[in-house]
Design a protein around this motif. Structure first.
Motif, PDB file in Angstrom:
ATOM      1  N   GLN A  40       0.866  -1.170   0.000  1.00  0.00           N
ATOM      2  CA  GLN A  40       0.000   0.000   0.000  1.00  0.00           C
ATOM      3  C   GLN A  40       0.908   1.228   0.000  1.00  0.00           C
ATOM      4  O   GLN A  40       1.750   1.385   0.890  1.00  0.00           O
ATOM      5  N   ILE A  41       0.746   2.063  -1.010  1.00  0.00           N
ATOM      6  CA  ILE A  41       1.554   3.268  -1.156  1.00  0.00           C
ATOM      7  C   ILE A  41       0.687   4.471  -0.809  1.00  0.00           C
ATOM      8  O   ILE A  41      -0.395   4.645  -1.375  1.00  0.00           O
ATOM      9  N   ILE A  42       1.155   5.303   0.111  1.00  0.00           N
ATOM     10  CA  ILE A  42       0.455   6.528   0.486  1.00  0.00           C
ATOM     11  C   ILE A  42       1.449   7.677   0.306  1.00  0.00           C
ATOM     12  O   ILE A  42       2.522   7.677   0.905  1.00  0.00           O
ATOM     13  N   GLY A  48       4.064  20.439  -5.307  1.00  0.00           N
ATOM     14  CA  GLY A  48       4.824  19.703  -6.311  1.00  0.00           C
ATOM     15  C   GLY A  48       5.984  18.908  -5.742  1.00  0.00           C
ATOM     16  O   GLY A  48       6.829  18.427  -6.487  1.00  0.00           O
ATOM     17  N   LYS A  49       6.028  18.769  -4.420  1.00  0.00           N
ATOM     18  CA  LYS A  49       7.086  17.993  -3.763  1.00  0.00           C
ATOM     19  C   LYS A  49       6.470  16.940  -2.855  1.00  0.00           C
ATOM     20  O   LYS A  49       5.391  17.137  -2.298  1.00  0.00           O
ATOM     21  N   ILE A  50       7.186  15.833  -2.695  1.00  0.00           N
ATOM     22  CA  ILE A  50       6.714  14.770  -1.802  1.00  0.00           C
ATOM     23  C   ILE A  50       6.928  15.221  -0.364  1.00  0.00           C
ATOM     24  O   ILE A  50       8.057  15.436   0.067  1.00  0.00           O
ATOM     25  N   GLU A  51       5.831  15.388   0.351  1.00  0.00           N
ATOM     26  CA  GLU A  51       5.895  15.799   1.755  1.00  0.00           C
ATOM     27  C   GLU A  51       6.001  14.582   2.672  1.00  0.00           C
ATOM     28  O   GLU A  51       6.670  14.610   3.692  1.00  0.00           O
ATOM     29  N   ASN A  52       5.288  13.489   2.294  1.00  0.00           N
ATOM     30  CA  ASN A  52       5.324  12.272   3.094  1.00  0.00           C
ATOM     31  C   ASN A  52       5.104  11.077   2.171  1.00  0.00           C
ATOM     32  O   ASN A  52       4.244  11.113   1.302  1.00  0.00           O
ATOM     33  N   PHE A  53       5.902  10.021   2.377  1.00  0.00           N
ATOM     34  CA  PHE A  53       5.787   8.789   1.597  1.00  0.00           C
ATOM     35  C   PHE A  53       5.748   7.638   2.581  1.00  0.00           C
ATOM     36  O   PHE A  53       6.653   7.483   3.395  1.00  0.00           O
ATOM     37  N   THR A  54       4.677   6.831   2.515  1.00  0.00           N
ATOM     38  CA  THR A  54       4.526   5.689   3.408  1.00  0.00           C
ATOM     39  C   THR A  54       4.257   4.449   2.576  1.00  0.00           C
ATOM     40  O   THR A  54       3.456   4.491   1.642  1.00  0.00           O
ATOM     41  N   VAL A  55       4.931   3.363   2.919  1.00  0.00           N
ATOM     42  CA  VAL A  55       4.660   2.078   2.267  1.00  0.00           C
ATOM     43  C   VAL A  55       4.297   1.082   3.362  1.00  0.00           C
ATOM     44  O   VAL A  55       4.997   0.957   4.358  1.00  0.00           O
ATOM     45  N   ASN A  56       3.154   0.423   3.191  1.00  0.00           N
ATOM     46  CA  ASN A  56       2.673  -0.541   4.176  1.00  0.00           C
ATOM     47  C   ASN A  56       2.658  -1.940   3.602  1.00  0.00           C
ATOM     48  O   ASN A  56       2.303  -2.148   2.437  1.00  0.00           O
ATOM     49  N   ASN A  57       3.016  -2.886   4.428  1.00  0.00           N
ATOM     50  CA  ASN A  57       2.974  -4.297   4.113  1.00  0.00           C
ATOM     51  C   ASN A  57       1.519  -4.740   4.089  1.00  0.00           C
ATOM     52  O   ASN A  57       0.796  -4.538   5.050  1.00  0.00           O
ATOM     53  N   ILE A  58       1.096  -5.332   3.000  1.00  0.00           N
ATOM     54  CA  ILE A  58      -0.257  -5.906   2.927  1.00  0.00           C
ATOM     55  C   ILE A  58      -0.088  -7.397   2.973  1.00  0.00           C
ATOM     56  O   ILE A  58       0.526  -8.004   2.100  1.00  0.00           O
ATOM     57  N   GLU A  59      -0.594  -7.995   4.040  1.00  0.00           N
ATOM     58  CA  GLU A  59      -0.441  -9.435   4.229  1.00  0.00           C
ATOM     59  C   GLU A  59      -1.276 -10.203   3.223  1.00  0.00           C
ATOM     60  O   GLU A  59      -2.409  -9.846   2.931  1.00  0.00           O
ATOM     61  N   GLN A  60      -0.686 -11.264   2.703  1.00  0.00           N
ATOM     62  CA  GLN A  60      -1.410 -12.173   1.833  1.00  0.00           C
ATOM     63  C   GLN A  60      -1.737 -13.416   2.648  1.00  0.00           C
ATOM     64  O   GLN A  60      -0.883 -13.942   3.354  1.00  0.00           O
ATOM     65  N   TYR A  61      -2.960 -13.853   2.548  1.00  0.00           N
ATOM     66  CA  TYR A  61      -3.380 -15.042   3.285  1.00  0.00           C
ATOM     67  C   TYR A  61      -3.709 -16.144   2.291  1.00  0.00           C
ATOM     68  O   TYR A  61      -4.419 -15.910   1.308  1.00  0.00           O
ATOM     69  N   PHE A  62      -3.178 -17.301   2.548  1.00  0.00           N
ATOM     70  CA  PHE A  62      -3.420 -18.445   1.684  1.00  0.00           C
ATOM     71  C   PHE A  62      -4.209 -19.488   2.470  1.00  0.00           C
ATOM     72  O   PHE A  62      -3.854 -19.829   3.584  1.00  0.00           O
ATOM     73  N   PHE A  63      -5.277 -19.934   1.890  1.00  0.00           N
ATOM     74  CA  PHE A  63      -6.110 -20.937   2.537  1.00  0.00           C
ATOM     75  C   PHE A  63      -5.896 -22.275   1.863  1.00  0.00           C
ATOM     76  O   PHE A  63      -5.845 -22.367   0.653  1.00  0.00           O
ATOM     77  N   LYS A  64      -5.785 -23.302   2.651  1.00  0.00           N
ATOM     78  CA  LYS A  64      -5.595 -24.645   2.102  1.00  0.00           C
ATOM     79  C   LYS A  64      -6.902 -25.396   2.100  1.00  0.00           C
ATOM     80  O   LYS A  64      -7.761 -25.180   2.874  1.00  0.00           O
TER      81      LYS A  64
END
Length: 64
Positions: A40-42, A48-64
């Motif tokens: 997730q990119i925020i 015209g300048k980047i004031e704040n840049f955040t990258v979040n881990n998005i968990e992937q869930y796998f079901f068996k």
């Protein structure tokens, strides 16, 4: 466009992304170009300048 470098929270590799600084605040999902896991990119743009840049881990869930 502005090239921004950051570390992927999944694989810890440094990757770059082109950010369109002509657009206001941005929030979207994009896959890491190294490990292909979703990020997730925020971005807060001010004057015209980047004031704040955040990258979040998005968990992937796998079901068996």
């Amino acid at each position: 466009m502005h090239e921004h470098f950051f570390q992927c929270p999944h694989c810890r590799e440094t990757i770059s992304m082109l950010i369109d600084v002509s657009q206001p605040d941005q929030n979207y999902i994009e896959d890491c170009e190294i490990c292909c896991n979703p990020l997730q990119i925020i971005v807060v743009i001010n004057g015209g300048k980047i004031e704040n840049f955040t990258v979040n881990n998005i968990e992937q869930y796998f079901f068996k």
